[in-house]
Design an enzyme around this catalytic site. Structure first.
Site, PDB file in Angstrom:
ATOM      1  N   SER A 191    -102.578 -23.211 -12.483  1.00 37.90           N
ATOM      2  CA  SER A 191    -101.828 -23.673 -13.664  1.00 37.90           C
ATOM      3  C   SER A 191    -100.469 -22.997 -13.801  1.00 37.90           C
ATOM      4  O   SER A 191     -99.657 -23.414 -14.618  1.00 37.90           O
ATOM      5  CB  SER A 191    -102.652 -23.413 -14.920  1.00 37.90           C
ATOM      6  OG  SER A 191    -103.876 -24.092 -14.816  1.00 37.90           O
ATOM      7  N   ASP A 226    -110.824 -31.654 -16.783  1.00 35.15           N
ATOM      8  CA  ASP A 226    -109.992 -30.637 -17.412  1.00 35.15           C
ATOM      9  C   ASP A 226    -110.845 -29.383 -17.461  1.00 35.15           C
ATOM     10  O   ASP A 226    -112.081 -29.445 -17.477  1.00 35.15           O
ATOM     11  CB  ASP A 226    -109.607 -31.061 -18.830  1.00 35.15           C
ATOM     12  CG  ASP A 226    -108.475 -30.223 -19.386  1.00 35.15           C
ATOM     13  OD1 ASP A 226    -107.339 -30.739 -19.448  1.00 35.15           O
ATOM     14  OD2 ASP A 226    -108.727 -29.033 -19.727  1.00 35.15           O
ATOM     15  N   HIS A 279    -108.551 -31.504 -24.842  1.00 31.15           N
ATOM     16  CA  HIS A 279    -107.607 -30.851 -25.749  1.00 31.15           C
ATOM     17  C   HIS A 279    -107.177 -31.763 -26.882  1.00 31.15           C
ATOM     18  O   HIS A 279    -106.392 -31.390 -27.743  1.00 31.15           O
ATOM     19  CB  HIS A 279    -106.354 -30.413 -24.971  1.00 31.15           C
ATOM     20  CG  HIS A 279    -106.662 -29.390 -23.925  1.00 31.15           C
ATOM     21  ND1 HIS A 279    -106.742 -28.052 -24.206  1.00 31.15           N
ATOM     22  CD2 HIS A 279    -106.914 -29.513 -22.608  1.00 31.15           C
ATOM     23  CE1 HIS A 279    -107.023 -27.392 -23.094  1.00 31.15           C
ATOM     24  NE2 HIS A 279    -107.136 -28.261 -22.101  1.00 31.15           N
ATOM     25  N   CYS A 328    -103.307 -27.712 -20.535  1.00 26.72           N
ATOM     26  CA  CYS A 328    -104.072 -28.948 -20.437  1.00 26.72           C
ATOM     27  C   CYS A 328    -103.904 -29.593 -19.070  1.00 26.72           C
ATOM     28  O   CYS A 328    -102.805 -29.919 -18.647  1.00 26.72           O
ATOM     29  CB  CYS A 328    -103.604 -29.922 -21.538  1.00 26.72           C
ATOM     30  SG  CYS A 328    -104.318 -31.559 -21.346  1.00 26.72           S
TER      31      CYS A 328
END
Lengths: 616, 376
Positions: free
Chosen positions: A326, A365, A371, A384
Site C-alpha cells: 500500500s 480489500d 470502507h 482502501c
C-alpha cells in the site's frame, strides 16, 4: 757437477737459450695482447650493455604503501579507521639460538604449536634477515609479558602494523563494507603498479566503491640492494600520497536508532535528506561484524554467516526486493490526479471487494466488510484497496508504469554503492518479453495496491518518497558528502537529475492525505501521530509473503512468524517543508501501522530534534 | 757476457750500491714488486669492504713474503742446485701426506695443519718442480735427448697428478707449465713440442674422463656461462658485468657496485681483477698489465744474464710460470678461460700463493746477484 763443457757447447747452448727467451717473450706479448683485445671488447664495445646490467643488479624498486583514508559520518564520528596491531616478529639471523628462543617464547606467551609451525614454514621461504611474524595481533597481556622479558630475546621484537578497524561493527556493515586481502581475480584487474605493496583492497560498501580515493597513491623508493637483496642504501624516494578521508552523509547515531528500532525484525531502514539526497541511515538488519574479514575470516565463521537463517550478509537495503504494498498508493493517487483519471473529491463505494466486469473473482480489500463511501483522502488515509483497484484499472498499466518510472521504480537509484538491484516495475512490454504472455486486467488491479510482479528495494522506496516530498525534484541518493585529500576537499556525487512536472495542488492534496494517515483519527498510522510535535506525512503498507486463499481469514497470531506479511512504512517530515524521507521494511512485521511506522517516526523525530537546532 | 760481469765487479763502490749488493736485491724487480704490493693494498681495501683488518693481514703476509724473498736472495744458487732433488722429494712426500691425512678444506684436500699455520705442499712444489727439472737437465748434455725428456716428463707428471687428485686443477696446471717451461727453455725441439701438443689434444677426451664433476662443470660453464646464470655461470656473468660496466675510465676507487654489493663472489681473491677493472677501467687494466710485463721482462732479462744452465733454466721457468699465473687468472676473470682456482699474482688476498711467488723472486734475485767468473 762433474760435467765439463767445451766453450763451443756453452756458446751454442746460450744462443739457443736466448732464442727461446725471445720467443717466450714474443708469445707472452701476443697473449697479453689477446687479453687486451678482450678487455677492449668488454669495456668499450660492451660497456653500455654491462653498465645497464650492473645498474639493474643493484637498484630495486620498493613500493611505499599509502595509508588508507578514514571514513567518518556526517558528524565526524569515525566509521573506519586504521588501528595499530602489534605483532611479535623474529629476525632469524639476529636470534642467537632460534630453536631455544622459540621454546622460551612458547613458555612465556603460551604460543600454540600450530603458530610455531606456521612461523617455521614462513621462515624457510624468507631471507634470514627478514622479520617474520610469530604472533599477529598481540593482546595487551602478551605485550606486557614480552616487554619485561625483551632483553633476553635478541632478534625478537614487537612490530606495529596498521589494520583496518570498524568501530561500529555490524551497525553499518552494509554501508561501509570492508577491506580484505587481495584475491587472485582482483590481482589481475587492479593496476599492478598501484597495488604492488598493498595487501588489502575494499571489497564491498563504501570501501569498495571508493577504493581509488581511499587507497591513495603508492609511492616508491629506489633501493640499492646487494646480491642477497638486503637493502644497503636508499637512492631516491617518491613519497606515497595517503588516501582521501571520506565524510559520509550518514548519521551513525541515527543509524543506530533505526537499527535498534527494528528490534526483533529483520529488515531495512533507509532515510534520505530530501533537499540533498544524502543518505542519513542505510540500515540492513541483521548486519555482520566486518572486522574478521579484514584479517581473514575463518572458513567456519564464514559458513556460519552464509548459512544463517537471518542472512546477515544480505544487503536488504538495496538488494532486498519486496512488493511495495500500500505504500505505492499515494503515487498511484497522484498519477490519477495528474492524468485526470479522477479528482481528489470523487467518491466511490467500497463493499470490501472488487470485481472485474463479467468475472467471478473477487479482489479483496484488507477490510473484509469494506470502507463504505470513500474519496481519495479516505482511500489513502484508510488504505482502501478497492478504491485503488478501480483507479488502477481506469489509469491502465501503461500510464501506471510511465508515471511510477519517473520516481525511480524499476531502475537503479544511482547510489554510490555497488551491487544495487533494479527491482521490477511491471509493464505489458516486460511481461511479453519475459513471460511471453499478454497482460491481464487483473494484474493492473493488483499493481494498483503494490502487489503482483511489482518489486522494490527499500532504497528505491525511500528515493521515491524523497522525490515526492521534494515535490517532483528527483532525488539521487548518495552516501559520500565530501572527499578530503591532502590538498583538496571536493564534494561527493552530484544530486540533480531533473524534475517531474507535477501540479502543486495535486501534490498538496496527496501530502494532506498522507498527513491524515498519521494524524487523523481514521489513519492507519494514527498510533504514532499522537507523540509528534510536527506534521509527518506517511503511508503504511503490507507486503504479502504468501497468497491468501479466497475468503480465507488472515489472522496474524495464528500463522507462523516467517509467513507473516512484511510491514512497510514510508514517511517524510515536516510535511510542510520536508527535510527527511524514510522507508522502513520490517520483515514479517505483520502490519505497517503498528510495526514499521513507529520505527520511521523514531528516526524522523531524532533527526528533526537535532536538525531543528541548526535549521530553525 | 764477461764484459757485463766486469762492469759490475769494478764499479766504484758507493754506500748504497754496497748496501744493495750486500742485500742481494735487484732494484728494478724490487721496485716493480713493491708497486704490485701497493696496488694490492689499494684494490683490496675496496674489494674487501673497506675493512682494515684485511689490509693488516695482507701486509703481514706481504711482509713475510718479502722477508723470505730477501733471505732466499742471499742464498747462493749453488745451494738451490745442490738441494733441488731433496726439496723436490720432500715436496712429493708432503703431497702424499696431504692426500692421506690432509684436512678437508673447501671440499679439497690441500692443507697440512702445522699447528701454527696451514701449509700447502702444492705451493712449495710450484718452485721445487722447475728446480728439479732444471737440475736434472743441467746434469746432461744439450739439447736434451729423448731419454732425458721422458724422465723429465715423468718427474713433472708425478706432482701434477698428485695435485690434480687433491683436486686442484689450477695449481696442477701451474706446476705442469713450470716444468714444461724448463723443457722449453732447455731447447726442446719444435718437432717434439708440436708432437706433445698433438698428443695432449688427443688425450683431451681421456683427461675429461678422469676429471671431477665440478671440474667438468667449470669447463662447461666456461663454454656457455649463460646456460646457468644463477648457478655455475654466475661467477663469470657477474665478473663480466663488473669489468664491462667499468668502461674506459672505471667507476673510480671504491666505486665498484658489483663487489660492494656482493654480486661478485670471491671479489677479494680469485676475482679481484674484476673489481680492479670495474674501478679503474681499461686504462687501469693496461697499467696493471704493463706492470706485470715489466716484472716478467726483468725476470727474463735476469734469466738471459744468468750463469750456468741450472740458473738460466730455473730463472726463465719462474718468469714464464709467473706469466702463466697472470694469464690464467685474468683469462678466467674476463671469460676466455675456464674458471680454475688461480689467484691474481701479487694482488689477490690470501695465503700461501704470495709467499711462493716472492720465494721465486728471491731465487731470481739470488741468481742475479751471485754471479762469478766461472760457471759452477
Amino acid at each position: 757437477m762433474s760435467k765439463i763443457y767445451t766453450i763451443k757447447d756453452s756458446i751454442l747452448e746460450h744462443r739457443l737459450f736466448i732464442n727461446r727467451i725471445v720467443i717466450a717473450f714474443i708469445v707472452i706479448l701476443a697473449l697479453t695482447a689477446g687479453l687486451i683485445v678482450r678487455l677492449v671488447y668488454l669495456q668499450i664495445v660492451g660497456h653500455e650493455h654491462y653498465a645497464t646490467l650492473a645498474k639493474e643488479n643493484s637498484i630495486k624498486i620498493k613500493p611505499l604503501v599509502p595509508v588508507r583514508g578514514m571514513i567518518f559520518d556526517r558528524n565526524g564520528k569515525v566509521l573506519a579507521e586504521n588501528t595499530p596491531s602489534y605483532n611479535l616478529e623474529i629476525i632469524p639471523e639476529q636470534a642467537e639460538d632460534l630453536k631455544n628462543t622459540l621454546i622460551r617464547l612458547q613458555q612465556l606467551l603460551a604460543i600454540s604449536d600450530e603458530k610455531i609451525e606456521q612461523f617455521q614454514k614462513q621462515r624457510r621461504r624468507e631471507k634470514s634477515f627478514a622479520s617474520i611474524p610469530l604472533i599477529i595481533g598481540m593482546t595487551d597481556e602478551e605485550i606486557a609479558k614480552f616487554a619485561v622479558a625483551r632483553p633476553f630475546f635478541p632478534g625478537v621484537d614487537i612490530q606495529v602494523q596498521l589494520v583496518r578497524h570498524y568501530p561500529y561493527a555490524e551497525l553499518a556493515s552494509h554501508v561501509i563494507g570492508y577491506v580484505g586481502r587481495i584475491n587472485e581475480n582482483e590481482l589481475k584487474s587492479l593496476p599492478e603498479a598501484e597495488y604492488r605493496g598493498s595487501s588489502h583492497v575494499g571489497k564491498i560498501g563504501i570501501e569498495g566503491s571508493y577504493e581509488t580515493e581511499l587507497h591513495g597513491k603508492t609511492g616508491y623508493a629506489e633501493i640499492e640492494t646487494n646480491a642477497q637483496a638486503r637493502a644497503v642504501n636508499t637512492v631516491k624516494t617518491n613519497e606515497p600520497t595517503p588516501g582521501s578521508n571520506l565524510f559520509l552523509t550518514l548519521d551513525i547515531d541515527l543509524q543506530k536508532t533505526a537499527y535498534d528500532a527494528l528490534d526483533i525484525y529483520n529488515g531495512a531502514v533507509v532515510a534520505i535528506e530530501v533537499k540533498t539526497g544524502g543518505v542519513l541511515t542505510f540500515v540492513s538488519r541483521p548486519g555482520f561484524d566486518p572486522n574478521p574479514f579484514v584479517v581473514g575470516i575463518s572458513n567456519k565463521a564464514y559458513q556460519a554467516l552464509q548459512n544463517s537463517e537471518n542472512q546477515p550478509l544480505y544487503n536488504r537495503a538495496m538488494r532486498g526486493l519486496y512488493p511495495p504494498g500500500s505504500t505505492i498508493k499515494p503515487f498511484i493517487a497522484l498519477a490519477g490526479l495528474e492524468y485526470g483519471a479522477t479528482t481528489f473529491a470523487h467518491r466511490m463505494y467500497c463493499p470490501g471487494y472488487y470485481q472485474l466486469p463479467g468475472v467471478a473473482h473477487r479482489y479483496r480489500d484488507w477490510k473484509k466488510w469494506g470502507h463504505g463511501s470513500v474519496n481519495m483522502n479516505d482511500a489513502i488515509t484508510q488504505s482502501c484497496d478497492v478504491y485503488f483497484y478501480s483507479l488502477a484499472l481506469t489509469l491502465g498499466i501503461d500510464n501506471l508504469q510511465k508515471f511510477l518510472q519517473q520516481f525511480g521504480f524499476g531502475e537503479k537509484s544511482g547510489i554510490d554503492l555497488q551491487g544495487e538491484k533494479t527491482g521490477l516495475l511491471p509493464s505489458k512490454e516486460w511481461k511479453r518479453k519475459q513471460r511471453n504472455q499478454g497482460w491481464y486486467p487483473g494484474e493492473t488491479l493488483i499493481t494498483g495496491i503494490g502487489q503482483g510482479y511489482f518489486q522494490v528495494s527499500p532504497l528505491q522506496l525511500a528515493r521515491a518518497t524523497a522525490t515526492l516530498a521534494n515535490k517532483g525534484e528527483i532525488v539521487t541518493p548518495h552516501l559520500v558528502k565530501t572527499i578530503a585529500s591532502a590538498d583538496a576537499i571536493v564534494a561527493g556525487p552530484e544530486n540533480h537529475q531533473g524534475r517531474i512536472e507535477l501540479n502543486p495542488d495535486n501534490l498538496e492534496n496527496i501530502f494532506n492525505a498522507m498527513i491524515n494517515v498519521v494524524h487523523s483519527a481514521s489513519g492507519t498510522a494514527k498510533a504514532v501521530g499522537h507523540s509528534l510535535n510536527f506534521h509527518m506525512a506517511g503511508k503504511t503498507g503490507t507486503a504479502q509473503v504468501f497468497n491468501i486463499k479466497q475468503d480465507a481469514k488472515y489472522n496474524e497470531n495464528q500463522i507462523d512468524f516467517k509467513l507473516r506479511d512484511h510491514a512497510l512504512f514510508i514517511a517524510f517530515a515536516p510535511a510542510e517543508d520536508p527535510l527527511i524521507a524514510v522507508a522502513v521494511i520490517a520483515e514479517n512485521g505483520g502490519h505497517g501501522g503498528s510495526v514499521a511506522a513507529p520505527i520511521a517516526s523514531k528516526v524522523i523525530k531524532q533527526y528533526l530534534k537535532t536538525h531543528a537546532v541548526r535549521n530553525p | 757476457m764477461p764484459s757485463e760481469i766486469r762492469r759490475e765487479q769494478f764499479e766504484p763502490p758507493s754506500i748504497i750500491g754496497n748496501l744493495l749488493r750486500k742485500l742481494h736485491i735487484d732494484i728494478p724487480l724490487f721496485i716493480t714488486l713493491l708497486l704490485a704490493a701497493l696496488t694490492s693494498f689499494i684494490i683490496l681495501y675496496s674489494a674487501g669492504g673497506q675493512k682494515m683488518d684485511i689490509l693488516v693481514k695482507q701486509s703481514v703476509r706481504i711482509g713475510l713474503a718479502f722477508t723470505l724473498m730477501i733471505i732466499l736472495a742471499h742464498v747462493n744458487p749453488i745451494q738451490f742446485k745442490r738441494y733441488s732433488a731433496l726439496l723436490f722429494s720432500i715436496g712429493i712426500f708432503l703431497l702424499l701426506a696431504v692426500l692421506i691425512m690432509g684436512q678437508i678444506g673447501k671440499g679439497a684436500q690441500r692443507w697440512l695443519d702445522l699447528g701454527v699455520f696451514r701449509f700447502q705442499p702444492s705451493e712449495m712444489i710450484k718452485i721445487t718442480t722447475p728446480m728439479m727439472i732444471a737440475w736434472y737437465l743441467a746434469e746432461h748434455s744439450f739439447p736434451p735427448k729423448w731419454q732425458q725428456i721422458l724422465i723429465a716428463s715423468t718427474l713433472i707428471l708425478i706432482p701434477t697428478l698428485l695435485i690434480a687428485k687433491q683436486p686442484d686443477l689450477g695449481t696442477a696446471m701451474l706446476v705442469a707449465s713450470s716444468g714444461a717451461g724448463v723443457l722449453f727453455f732447455a731447447g726442446l725441439s719444435w718437432y717434439l713440442i708440436v708432437t706433445i701438443a698433438g698428443i695432449l689434444a688427443a688425450a683431451a677426451p681421456i683427461i675429461w674422463h678422469f676429471m671431477f664433476d665440478y671440474q667438468r662443470a667449470r669447463v662447461l660453464t666456461f663454454l656457455n656461462p649463460e646456460a646457468d646464470p644463477m648457478g655455475r655461470g654466475y661467477h663469470i656473468i657477474q665478473s663480466k658485468i663488473a669489468i664491462g660496466s667499468g668502461g674506459v675510465y672505471g667507476k673510480g676507487w671504491l666505486g665498484s657496485t658489483q663487489s660492494e654489493l656482493d654480486f661478485l663472489p670471491e671479489s677479494s681473491t680469485d676475482f679481484i681483477f674484476a673489481v680492479f677493472a670495474e674501478e679503474f677501467g681499461l686504462f687501469g687494466c693496461l697499467g696493471l698489465l704493463s706492470l706485470y710485463l715489466l716484472i716478467i721482462g726483468r725476470c727474463l732479462y735476469i734469466a738471459a744474464q744468468a750463469q750456468g744452465t741450472y740458473s738460466r733454466l730455473l730463472a726463465s721457468s719462474l718468469a714464464f710460470t709467473f706469466f702463466v699465473y697472470v694469464f690464467v687468472n685474468i683469462g678466467m676473470v674476463i671469460g676466455v678461460l675456464p674458471v680454475v682456482g688461480v689467484p691474481l699474482p701479487l694482488i689477490s688476498y690470501g695465503g700461501t700463493s704470495i709467499v711462493t711467488l716472492m720465494a721465486g723472486f728471491g731465487i731470481l734475485m739470488s741468481i742475479h746477484t751471485h754471479k762469478k767468473f766461472l760457471p759452477s
